[in-house]
Scaffold this active site. Sequence first.
Site, short mmCIF file in Angstrom:
data_model
loop_
_atom_site.label_atom_id
_atom_site.label_comp_id
_atom_site.label_asym_id
_atom_site.label_seq_id
_atom_site.Cartn_x
_atom_site.Cartn_y
_atom_site.Cartn_z
N ARG A 30 -4.72 -6.09 -11.39
CA ARG A 30 -5.67 -6.79 -10.52
C ARG A 30 -6.99 -6.02 -10.54
O ARG A 30 -7.02 -4.83 -10.25
CB ARG A 30 -5.12 -6.84 -9.09
CG ARG A 30 -6.11 -7.46 -8.12
CD ARG A 30 -5.81 -7.06 -6.68
NE ARG A 30 -4.57 -7.61 -6.19
CZ ARG A 30 -3.88 -7.07 -5.18
NH1 ARG A 30 -4.31 -5.97 -4.59
NH2 ARG A 30 -2.76 -7.60 -4.76
N LYS B 211 0.87 -1.19 0.00
CA LYS B 211 0.00 0.00 0.00
C LYS B 211 0.90 1.23 0.00
O LYS B 211 1.81 1.34 0.83
CB LYS B 211 -0.88 0.00 1.25
CG LYS B 211 -1.99 -1.04 1.16
CD LYS B 211 -3.02 -0.85 2.22
CE LYS B 211 -4.18 -1.81 2.01
NZ LYS B 211 -3.80 -3.18 1.60
N ASP C 211 -1.47 -2.18 -4.19
CA ASP C 211 -2.89 -2.17 -3.81
C ASP C 211 -3.48 -0.80 -4.13
O ASP C 211 -2.76 0.20 -4.20
CB ASP C 211 -3.04 -2.40 -2.30
CG ASP C 211 -2.73 -3.83 -1.88
OD1 ASP C 211 -2.64 -4.71 -2.75
OD2 ASP C 211 -2.56 -4.05 -0.66
P1 FDA Z 1 -18.57 -10.10 -2.76
O1 FDA Z 1 -18.29 -9.14 -1.67
O2 FDA Z 1 -19.86 -10.01 -3.48
O3 FDA Z 1 -18.39 -11.55 -2.16
C1 FDA Z 1 -18.69 -12.74 -2.87
C2 FDA Z 1 -18.66 -13.89 -1.89
O4 FDA Z 1 -17.34 -14.05 -1.39
C3 FDA Z 1 -19.51 -13.67 -0.64
O5 FDA Z 1 -20.83 -14.06 -0.83
C4 FDA Z 1 -18.78 -14.51 0.37
O6 FDA Z 1 -19.09 -15.88 0.19
C5 FDA Z 1 -17.35 -14.34 -0.01
N1 FDA Z 1 -16.72 -13.21 0.71
C6 FDA Z 1 -16.35 -12.01 0.19
N2 FDA Z 1 -15.76 -11.24 1.14
C7 FDA Z 1 -15.77 -11.98 2.27
C8 FDA Z 1 -15.29 -11.74 3.58
N3 FDA Z 1 -14.72 -10.60 3.93
N4 FDA Z 1 -15.47 -12.72 4.49
C9 FDA Z 1 -16.05 -13.89 4.16
N5 FDA Z 1 -16.51 -14.19 2.93
C10 FDA Z 1 -16.37 -13.24 2.01
N6 FDA Z 1 -10.00 -3.77 -2.52
C11 FDA Z 1 -9.49 -2.52 -2.70
O7 FDA Z 1 -10.22 -1.55 -2.60
N7 FDA Z 1 -8.15 -2.37 -2.99
C12 FDA Z 1 -7.31 -3.43 -3.15
O8 FDA Z 1 -6.13 -3.24 -3.43
C13 FDA Z 1 -7.85 -4.74 -3.00
N8 FDA Z 1 -7.07 -5.84 -3.14
C14 FDA Z 1 -7.65 -7.08 -3.15
C15 FDA Z 1 -6.88 -8.21 -3.43
C16 FDA Z 1 -7.47 -9.45 -3.51
C17 FDA Z 1 -6.63 -10.66 -3.85
C18 FDA Z 1 -8.87 -9.59 -3.29
C19 FDA Z 1 -9.55 -10.92 -3.43
C20 FDA Z 1 -9.62 -8.50 -2.97
C21 FDA Z 1 -9.03 -7.25 -2.87
N9 FDA Z 1 -9.78 -6.12 -2.52
C22 FDA Z 1 -9.22 -4.87 -2.67
C23 FDA Z 1 -11.12 -6.28 -1.89
C24 FDA Z 1 -12.24 -6.20 -2.88
O9 FDA Z 1 -12.37 -4.87 -3.35
C25 FDA Z 1 -13.59 -6.64 -2.25
O10 FDA Z 1 -13.90 -5.79 -1.19
C26 FDA Z 1 -13.58 -8.06 -1.73
O11 FDA Z 1 -12.86 -8.93 -2.56
C27 FDA Z 1 -15.04 -8.62 -1.66
O12 FDA Z 1 -15.60 -8.60 -2.93
P2 FDA Z 1 -15.89 -9.91 -3.82
O13 FDA Z 1 -15.48 -9.58 -5.21
O14 FDA Z 1 -15.25 -11.09 -3.25
O15 FDA Z 1 -17.46 -10.04 -3.89
#
Ligand code: FDA
Length: 303
Positions: free
Chosen positions: A182, A98, A132
């Site tokens: 990403r 970060k 990030d």
């Molecule tokens: P969504 O939130 O809709 O989740 C889909 C499903 O995944 C949920 O129904 C649940 O099953 C599971 N899930 C998701 N989050 C969970 C949690 N916290 N606990 C338990 N289960 C969970 N953001 C950002 O602003 N800057 C960044 O640099 C990054 N970097 C980053 C790296 C990586 C490798 C990932 C996977 C994510 C990020 N993020 C991020 C976070 C991203 O923006 C987002 O907030 C989370 O990934 C949750 O979004 P989903 O796409 O998983 O979908």
Amino acid sequence: MSIFTRAVAAATEAAVVERTITRTRAGRALARRFVAGDSLEAGSRVAAELNRQGLSVSLDHLGEGVTDREGAERATDEYIETLARIPADGLRANISVKLTQLGLSIDAGIAAKAVDRLAMAAAEASATVTIDMEDSSYTQDTIDIYAEAQKRHGNLGVCLQAYLHRTPEDLERLIPLGGHIRLCKGAYVEPAQIAFQSSDDVDAAFARLLIVLMQAPEVRPAVATHDPRLISLTLDLAADRGEKFEFQMLYGVRQNEQLRLAALGEDVRVYVPFGSAWYPYLTRRLGERPANMWFFLRALVGH
Ligand code: FDA
């Protein structure tokens, strides 16, 4: 951005909530689910175990919002140590950083110099650096610093957030630079003028960006989501993509899905945070899912 996410973001800023989460057994138990441990040793141990399971790793030495030069320099040195451990421990890993941990909130020049040092250390370790994306007050600087460093070193990547209205233009600008991009939904609370608010709108924006990204042969897309519909769309788009891409997911979230995709032959990278400054990271994980908050509250009252 759901009302729940906004409420958690507001509540966790209160000192009393921070104390309750960081100083109670329930809070630390929750942190253990999402954070590998306090030390580089713990991060490396978890990374090695994930590597054994066929998953690669991005090591995140937790920290953000550093406000003094010494702190920023210390964080950069610690990341250089982390990079050295990657070949030393035989890990399949890179690092995620970060820029506010490297001094961006003090002065953009400090963060840019730190990124230069990290890119050189990463080259020596045959690794890469992913930057990030933090809240929108840092988006422009982050993109500019990434673009300059990527032109000079060629071994970096950056995260773009689907919820920001500006991201389609940022993606177009960054694709010609290669590297890895990403794509994530976005984890910070942002106003409606600059970011989609409903999850349907964010998902649709993610899908549109994903189509562009998966059609760009210059970059290695890193599809950072646990969302089953977006994972399935990625697999469909991958059928027409000759070049490599990877899925990225967070340590402690949908492990079975990580292993299922790896068993299908997909490249899967797990984001592994370690270090003692885990509170802000944990608050974002709490805000993403009401069930995490219930888990914590139940543990707190002893059920
Ligand atoms: P969504 O939130 O809709 O989740 C889909 C499903 O995944 C949920 O129904 C649940 O099953 C599971 N899930 C998701 N989050 C969970 C949690 N916290 N606990 C338990 N289960 C969970 N953001 C950002 O602003 N800057 C960044 O640099 C990054 N970097 C980053 C790296 C990586 C490798 C990932 C996977 C994510 C990020 N993020 C991020 C976070 C991203 O923006 C987002 O907030 C989370 O990934 C949750 O979004 P989903 O796409 O998983 O979908």
